[in-house]
Design a protein around this motif. Structure first.
Motif, PDB file in Angstrom:
ATOM      1  N   ARG A 184       0.650  -1.183  -0.118  1.00  0.00           N
ATOM      2  CA  ARG A 184      -0.101  -0.003  -0.002  1.00  0.00           C
ATOM      3  C   ARG A 184       0.934   1.260   0.005  1.00  0.00           C
ATOM      4  O   ARG A 184       2.000   1.284   0.519  1.00  0.00           O
ATOM      5  CB  ARG A 184      -1.100   0.151   1.140  1.00  0.00           C
ATOM      6  N   PRO A 185       0.604   2.145  -0.778  1.00  0.00           N
ATOM      7  CA  PRO A 185       1.527   3.510  -0.754  1.00  0.00           C
ATOM      8  C   PRO A 185       1.356   4.229   0.431  1.00  0.00           C
ATOM      9  O   PRO A 185       2.434   5.211   0.725  1.00  0.00           O
ATOM     10  CB  PRO A 185       0.759   4.213  -2.270  1.00  0.00           C
ATOM     11  N   ASP A 186       0.411   4.049   1.314  1.00  0.00           N
ATOM     12  CA  ASP A 186       0.294   4.822   2.503  1.00  0.00           C
ATOM     13  C   ASP A 186       0.946   4.184   3.656  1.00  0.00           C
ATOM     14  O   ASP A 186       1.064   4.563   4.874  1.00  0.00           O
ATOM     15  CB  ASP A 186      -1.142   5.420   2.788  1.00  0.00           C
ATOM     16  N   ARG A 187       1.644   2.948   3.385  1.00  0.00           N
ATOM     17  CA  ARG A 187       2.022   2.226   4.768  1.00  0.00           C
ATOM     18  C   ARG A 187       3.315   3.032   4.942  1.00  0.00           C
ATOM     19  O   ARG A 187       4.157   3.528   4.283  1.00  0.00           O
ATOM     20  CB  ARG A 187       2.617   0.799   4.156  1.00  0.00           C
ATOM     21  N   GLU A 188       3.385   3.137   6.466  1.00  0.00           N
ATOM     22  CA  GLU A 188       4.612   3.811   6.974  1.00  0.00           C
ATOM     23  C   GLU A 188       5.898   3.142   6.615  1.00  0.00           C
ATOM     24  O   GLU A 188       5.926   1.884   6.475  1.00  0.00           O
ATOM     25  CB  GLU A 188       4.586   3.606   8.655  1.00  0.00           C
ATOM     26  N   ALA A 189       6.930   4.004   6.295  1.00  0.00           N
ATOM     27  CA  ALA A 189       8.154   3.509   5.606  1.00  0.00           C
ATOM     28  C   ALA A 189       8.787   2.542   6.350  1.00  0.00           C
ATOM     29  O   ALA A 189       9.418   1.569   6.025  1.00  0.00           O
ATOM     30  CB  ALA A 189       8.922   4.409   5.002  1.00  0.00           C
ATOM     31  N   GLY A 190       8.892   3.149   7.557  1.00  0.00           N
ATOM     32  CA  GLY A 190       9.793   2.190   8.564  1.00  0.00           C
ATOM     33  C   GLY A 190       9.186   0.969   9.027  1.00  0.00           C
ATOM     34  O   GLY A 190       9.932   0.248  10.016  1.00  0.00           O
ATOM     35  N   SER A 191       7.868   0.641   8.685  1.00  0.00           N
ATOM     36  CA  SER A 191       7.256  -0.514   9.135  1.00  0.00           C
ATOM     37  C   SER A 191       7.471  -1.723   8.244  1.00  0.00           C
ATOM     38  O   SER A 191       6.672  -2.867   8.434  1.00  0.00           O
ATOM     39  CB  SER A 191       5.850  -0.271   9.388  1.00  0.00           C
ATOM     40  N   ILE A 192       7.905  -1.439   7.096  1.00  0.00           N
ATOM     41  CA  ILE A 192       8.269  -2.419   6.048  1.00  0.00           C
ATOM     42  C   ILE A 192       9.443  -3.430   6.062  1.00  0.00           C
ATOM     43  O   ILE A 192      10.320  -2.804   6.557  1.00  0.00           O
ATOM     44  CB  ILE A 192       8.029  -1.772   4.665  1.00  0.00           C
ATOM     45  N   SER A 193       9.073  -4.629   5.986  1.00  0.00           N
ATOM     46  CA  SER A 193      10.196  -5.436   5.914  1.00  0.00           C
ATOM     47  C   SER A 193      11.019  -5.592   4.949  1.00  0.00           C
ATOM     48  O   SER A 193      10.995  -4.910   4.250  1.00  0.00           O
ATOM     49  CB  SER A 193       9.727  -7.046   6.138  1.00  0.00           C
ATOM     50  N   LEU A 236      -0.700   0.688 -18.341  1.00  0.00           N
ATOM     51  CA  LEU A 236      -0.655   1.035 -16.757  1.00  0.00           C
ATOM     52  C   LEU A 236      -1.734   0.213 -16.097  1.00  0.00           C
ATOM     53  O   LEU A 236      -2.847   0.235 -16.809  1.00  0.00           O
ATOM     54  CB  LEU A 236      -1.039   2.649 -16.510  1.00  0.00           C
ATOM     55  N   ASN A 237      -1.409  -0.170 -14.815  1.00  0.00           N
ATOM     56  CA  ASN A 237      -2.391  -1.092 -14.153  1.00  0.00           C
ATOM     57  C   ASN A 237      -3.292  -0.293 -13.195  1.00  0.00           C
ATOM     58  O   ASN A 237      -4.458  -0.783 -13.112  1.00  0.00           O
ATOM     59  CB  ASN A 237      -1.565  -2.233 -13.125  1.00  0.00           C
ATOM     60  N   VAL A 238      -2.831   0.670 -12.655  1.00  0.00           N
ATOM     61  CA  VAL A 238      -3.416   1.332 -11.505  1.00  0.00           C
ATOM     62  C   VAL A 238      -3.706   2.900 -11.620  1.00  0.00           C
ATOM     63  O   VAL A 238      -4.607   3.626 -11.349  1.00  0.00           O
ATOM     64  CB  VAL A 238      -3.195   1.092 -10.031  1.00  0.00           C
ATOM     65  N   TYR A 239      -2.406   3.487 -12.282  1.00  0.00           N
ATOM     66  CA  TYR A 239      -2.293   5.028 -12.202  1.00  0.00           C
ATOM     67  C   TYR A 239      -3.532   5.729 -13.093  1.00  0.00           C
ATOM     68  O   TYR A 239      -3.747   5.139 -14.358  1.00  0.00           O
ATOM     69  CB  TYR A 239      -0.934   5.524 -13.022  1.00  0.00           C
ATOM     70  N   GLY A 240      -4.147   6.399 -12.566  1.00  0.00           N
ATOM     71  CA  GLY A 240      -5.440   7.192 -13.368  1.00  0.00           C
ATOM     72  C   GLY A 240      -6.683   6.250 -13.511  1.00  0.00           C
ATOM     73  O   GLY A 240      -7.713   6.613 -14.375  1.00  0.00           O
ATOM     74  N   PRO A 252     -12.544  -2.564  -7.361  1.00  0.00           N
ATOM     75  CA  PRO A 252     -12.626  -1.199  -7.887  1.00  0.00           C
ATOM     76  C   PRO A 252     -11.313  -0.584  -7.210  1.00  0.00           C
ATOM     77  O   PRO A 252     -11.135  -0.774  -5.981  1.00  0.00           O
ATOM     78  CB  PRO A 252     -14.005  -0.395  -7.536  1.00  0.00           C
ATOM     79  N   LEU A 253     -10.509   0.063  -8.140  1.00  0.00           N
ATOM     80  CA  LEU A 253      -9.291   0.678  -7.675  1.00  0.00           C
ATOM     81  C   LEU A 253      -9.496   1.821  -6.792  1.00  0.00           C
ATOM     82  O   LEU A 253     -10.575   2.728  -7.225  1.00  0.00           O
ATOM     83  CB  LEU A 253      -8.348   0.966  -8.753  1.00  0.00           C
ATOM     84  N   SER A 254      -8.684   2.176  -5.642  1.00  0.00           N
ATOM     85  CA  SER A 254      -8.971   3.462  -4.970  1.00  0.00           C
ATOM     86  C   SER A 254      -7.860   4.575  -5.214  1.00  0.00           C
ATOM     87  O   SER A 254      -6.992   4.263  -5.969  1.00  0.00           O
ATOM     88  CB  SER A 254      -8.875   3.160  -3.547  1.00  0.00           C
ATOM     89  N   ASP A 255      -8.292   5.840  -4.714  1.00  0.00           N
ATOM     90  CA  ASP A 255      -7.275   6.762  -4.944  1.00  0.00           C
ATOM     91  C   ASP A 255      -7.325   7.689  -3.652  1.00  0.00           C
ATOM     92  O   ASP A 255      -8.366   7.516  -3.026  1.00  0.00           O
ATOM     93  CB  ASP A 255      -7.656   7.400  -6.110  1.00  0.00           C
ATOM     94  N   ARG A 256      -6.474   8.398  -3.676  1.00  0.00           N
ATOM     95  CA  ARG A 256      -6.296   9.328  -2.298  1.00  0.00           C
ATOM     96  C   ARG A 256      -4.851  10.022  -2.858  1.00  0.00           C
ATOM     97  O   ARG A 256      -4.064   9.897  -3.583  1.00  0.00           O
ATOM     98  CB  ARG A 256      -5.980   8.615  -0.985  1.00  0.00           C
ATOM     99  N   VAL A 257      -4.726  11.383  -1.982  1.00  0.00           N
ATOM    100  CA  VAL A 257      -3.742  12.205  -2.274  1.00  0.00           C
ATOM    101  C   VAL A 257      -2.631  11.936  -1.177  1.00  0.00           C
ATOM    102  O   VAL A 257      -2.979  11.871   0.189  1.00  0.00           O
ATOM    103  CB  VAL A 257      -4.125  13.683  -2.225  1.00  0.00           C
ATOM    104  N   LEU A 258      -1.503  11.882  -1.597  1.00  0.00           N
ATOM    105  CA  LEU A 258      -0.266  11.620  -0.822  1.00  0.00           C
ATOM    106  C   LEU A 258       0.777  12.610  -1.152  1.00  0.00           C
ATOM    107  O   LEU A 258       1.332  12.413  -2.241  1.00  0.00           O
ATOM    108  CB  LEU A 258       0.211  10.184  -0.815  1.00  0.00           C
ATOM    109  N   GLY A 259       1.339  13.518  -0.252  1.00  0.00           N
ATOM    110  CA  GLY A 259       2.338  14.209  -0.567  1.00  0.00           C
ATOM    111  C   GLY A 259       1.884  15.281  -1.646  1.00  0.00           C
ATOM    112  O   GLY A 259       2.825  15.491  -2.608  1.00  0.00           O
ATOM    113  N   GLN A 260       0.784  15.543  -1.650  1.00  0.00           N
ATOM    114  CA  GLN A 260       0.067  16.420  -2.654  1.00  0.00           C
ATOM    115  C   GLN A 260       0.061  15.679  -4.210  1.00  0.00           C
ATOM    116  O   GLN A 260      -0.243  16.482  -5.189  1.00  0.00           O
ATOM    117  CB  GLN A 260       0.898  17.805  -2.736  1.00  0.00           C
TER     118      GLN A 260
END
Length: 271
Positions: A184-193, A236-240, A252-260
């Protein structure tokens, strides 16, 4: 804007036209780009022979026997070869006339690109010296990405889009790589193995290399150095594609804003 694959596609398209050629003439019609074109640039490059055309991040480096030109395409810039005598259009700002009888022409409707000059090592230029490793190099690996992610609470997508961490992973390619890696793009970077970062590194390399092979991603203005558009956008698989079915699970694919930046992902396949 042109990202790493588009810039690399431009380099590959121009390389055979530039390397070994001498710059017979140069004309700057519009010096007011993102940064002003150096007033003495024409004097520096006129008569110079081009030895190499390389890339660092999204910068094209034109090494000559008098110094190095550093091009950045900005939001809408493009470099292409045109026949000598071809009349410039409104947004054609710079020409280099080569001894082959062709012109290297820079077009930039928004003027967010740049042409800089250095007589020293361009890799020590202030715009390049603090950049992260190239994503397709051996320096970008799971050990490196795992190490730099420790104790970071930012989303993993913003981490891999940080040019001080790794260069050239733009918004499109970050979304596509994270989908391929199942993160997931919103996963906290430090929590990923470390193992999952290994999959992400491989996904980034795969997505970028495939985009280069396909000629980049044509979404707005990009045209390759040989005048041909890129075709990766068709894959493209997911973008747009928010609301469209996931190509893996059909949810259905989801979207949100991360880092603008708009971000696209699957809530089932990415965790």
């Amino acid at each position: 804007m042109p990202e790493l694959p588009e810039v690399e596609t431009t380099r590959l398209g121009l390389q055979s036209h530039l390397e070994g050629r001498r710059i017979r003439s140069a004309k700057v019609r519009q010096p007011h780009l993102r940064w002003p074109v150096e007033p003495d640039l024409v004097r520096h490059i006129r008569g110079a022979r081009i030895h190499r055309l390389t890339r660092r991040a999204k910068y094209l480096l034109v090494y000559t026997d008098t110094g190095c030109a550093i091009w950045h395409l900005g939001m809408s810039g493009s470099l292409r070869m045109v026949e000598a005598g071809t009349e410039p259009e409104k947004h054609d700002h710079i020409d280099w006339g080569l001894d082959s009888g062709w012109l290297l022409r820079y077009r930039d409707p928004r003027r967010f690109g740049a042409l800089l000059w250095t007589s020293g090592d361009p890799l020590t230029h202030k715009l390049l010296r603090n950049l992260g490793p190239e994503p397709l190099s051996g320096k970008f690996n799971e050990d490196y990405l795992f190490s730099v992610s420790r104790k970071r609470r930012q989303p993993v997508k913003t981490l891999i889009m940080d040019g001080h961490i790794v260069v050239g992973v733009g918004n499109i390619y970050a979304s596509e790589s994270l989908f391929l890696a199942g993160i997931r793009p919103d996963r906290e970077a430090g929590s990923i193995s470390k193992a999952r970062y290994g999959r992400l590194v491989e996904a980034i390399k795969q997505v970028l290399q495939r985009a280069i092979t396909r000629g980049g991603t044509t979404l707005r203005d990009f045209i390759g150095g040989d005048g041909k558009p890129g075709y990766f956008a068709q894959e493209l698989n997911v973008y747009g594609r928010a609301g469209a079915p996931c190509p893996t699970c059909t949810r259905p694919l989801s979207d949100r804003v991360l880092g603008q930046r708009n971000t696209f992902f699957c809530t089932r396949c990415q965790r």
